[in-house]
Design a protein around this motif. Structure first.
Motif, PDB file in Angstrom:
ATOM      1  N   ASN A  17      26.536  49.049  39.083  1.00  0.00           N
ATOM      2  CA  ASN A  17      25.144  48.852  39.462  1.00  0.00           C
ATOM      3  C   ASN A  17      24.221  48.839  38.244  1.00  0.00           C
ATOM      4  O   ASN A  17      23.098  49.298  38.304  1.00  0.00           O
ATOM      5  N   GLN A  19      22.519  46.740  36.882  1.00  0.00           N
ATOM      6  CA  GLN A  19      21.305  45.953  36.961  1.00  0.00           C
ATOM      7  C   GLN A  19      20.484  46.323  38.197  1.00  0.00           C
ATOM      8  O   GLN A  19      19.928  45.475  38.865  1.00  0.00           O
ATOM      9  N   GLU A  20      20.433  47.602  38.485  1.00  0.00           N
ATOM     10  CA  GLU A  20      19.565  48.119  39.541  1.00  0.00           C
ATOM     11  C   GLU A  20      18.741  49.267  38.978  1.00  0.00           C
ATOM     12  O   GLU A  20      19.217  50.034  38.149  1.00  0.00           O
ATOM     13  N   ASN A  47      13.484  40.068  33.889  1.00  0.00           N
ATOM     14  CA  ASN A  47      14.481  39.038  34.187  1.00  0.00           C
ATOM     15  C   ASN A  47      14.122  37.695  33.567  1.00  0.00           C
ATOM     16  O   ASN A  47      15.000  36.907  33.206  1.00  0.00           O
ATOM     17  N   HIS A  53      19.221  41.033  34.639  1.00  0.00           N
ATOM     18  CA  HIS A  53      19.536  40.486  35.967  1.00  0.00           C
ATOM     19  C   HIS A  53      19.382  41.612  36.989  1.00  0.00           C
ATOM     20  O   HIS A  53      20.290  41.888  37.766  1.00  0.00           O
ATOM     21  N   LYS A  55      18.108  43.528  40.255  1.00  0.00           N
ATOM     22  CA  LYS A  55      17.761  43.164  41.629  1.00  0.00           C
ATOM     23  C   LYS A  55      16.253  43.234  41.819  1.00  0.00           C
ATOM     24  O   LYS A  55      15.607  44.178  41.376  1.00  0.00           O
ATOM     25  N   SER A  56      15.705  42.252  42.517  1.00  0.00           N
ATOM     26  CA  SER A  56      14.249  42.086  42.568  1.00  0.00           C
ATOM     27  C   SER A  56      13.534  43.226  43.279  1.00  0.00           C
ATOM     28  O   SER A  56      12.376  43.517  42.978  1.00  0.00           O
TER      29      SER A  56
END
Length: 213
Positions: A17, A19-20, A47, A53, A55-56
């Motif tokens: 995870n 990129q969270e 991003n 990358h 998560k939005s």
């Protein structure tokens, strides 16, 4: 053995995870949910400019939750009281000593409570003011004077304080700055474009530093 197990847990969670990021939902009555558009905007900026990358939509996590170990970066903000219970303190300490990172951004009014509660997590450590020549102020965007001023609180200079463990920055506290306000949608505070951009670039530096150190 417990420290090793926690470290292994964090390692695998980080790898899956990486990129969270998450917002800390704390107790005490303070508005942990302040600045609802700030983290989504910071994620979008990172991003698009520094090749992350993420998560939005950021997650929300409580300090005693095992899910804490799923996130390499936890953000905390608000205006008022913060209270950690014994389970929160133990879990946050394990998380931070196992490779996690906490960014606290004072949205005005948190200072007394933040200092009290972090001292409960690290009773043997003191805040260290982070100098302007620290890498967090130079890559990828240059801030030669250190932490930028985004909003006025008490007409004091902006300061970045850190808690370090074995020379690793584990807690960053941004004070008299209000980065989160600068990350919000432009119509929330009507900040000029250059002020918002300055806040977002400093936020990107923090994200870059955590993901690369």
């Amino acid at each position: 053995m417990r420290a090793i197990a926690v470290g292994i847990l964090f390692f695998y969670s980080f790898m899956s995870n990486a990129q969270e990021i998450a917002l800390l939902k704390y107790s005490g009555g303070g508005d942990w949910y302040a600045n609802p558009t700030s983290l989504p905007n910071l994620i979008k900026f990172c991003n698009s400019t520094i090749n992350t990358h993420i998560k939005s939509k950021p997650s929300t996590v409580e300090p005693s939750s095992p899910d804490l170990f799923s996130y390499p970066f936890i953000h905390m903000t608000g205006h008022g009281n913060v209270v950690f219970n014994a389970a929160d303190i133990a879990n946050l300490r394990n998380y931070l000593l196992s490779g996690g990172f906490l960014h606290i951004d004072d949205n005005y009014g948190m200072d007394t409570f933040v200092r009290r509660e972090i001292k409960r997590i690290f009773p043997d450590k003191n805040w260290v003011e982070i100098p302007a020549n620290h890498p967090i102020f130079s890559v990828p965007f240059a801030f030669p004077n250190g932490l930028p001023k985004i909003h006025e609180h008490d007409a004091k200079r902006p300061q970045a304080f850190g808690i370090f463990e074995n020379n690793r920055l584990v807690v960053l506290y941004t004070f008299e700055c209000d980065l989160g306000d600068g990350w919000e949608d432009s119509d929330v505070h009507n900040d000029p474009k250059e002020v918002r951009e300055k806040a977002l670039k400093m936020g990107a530096n923090i994200i870059h530093y955590i993901f690369n150190n």
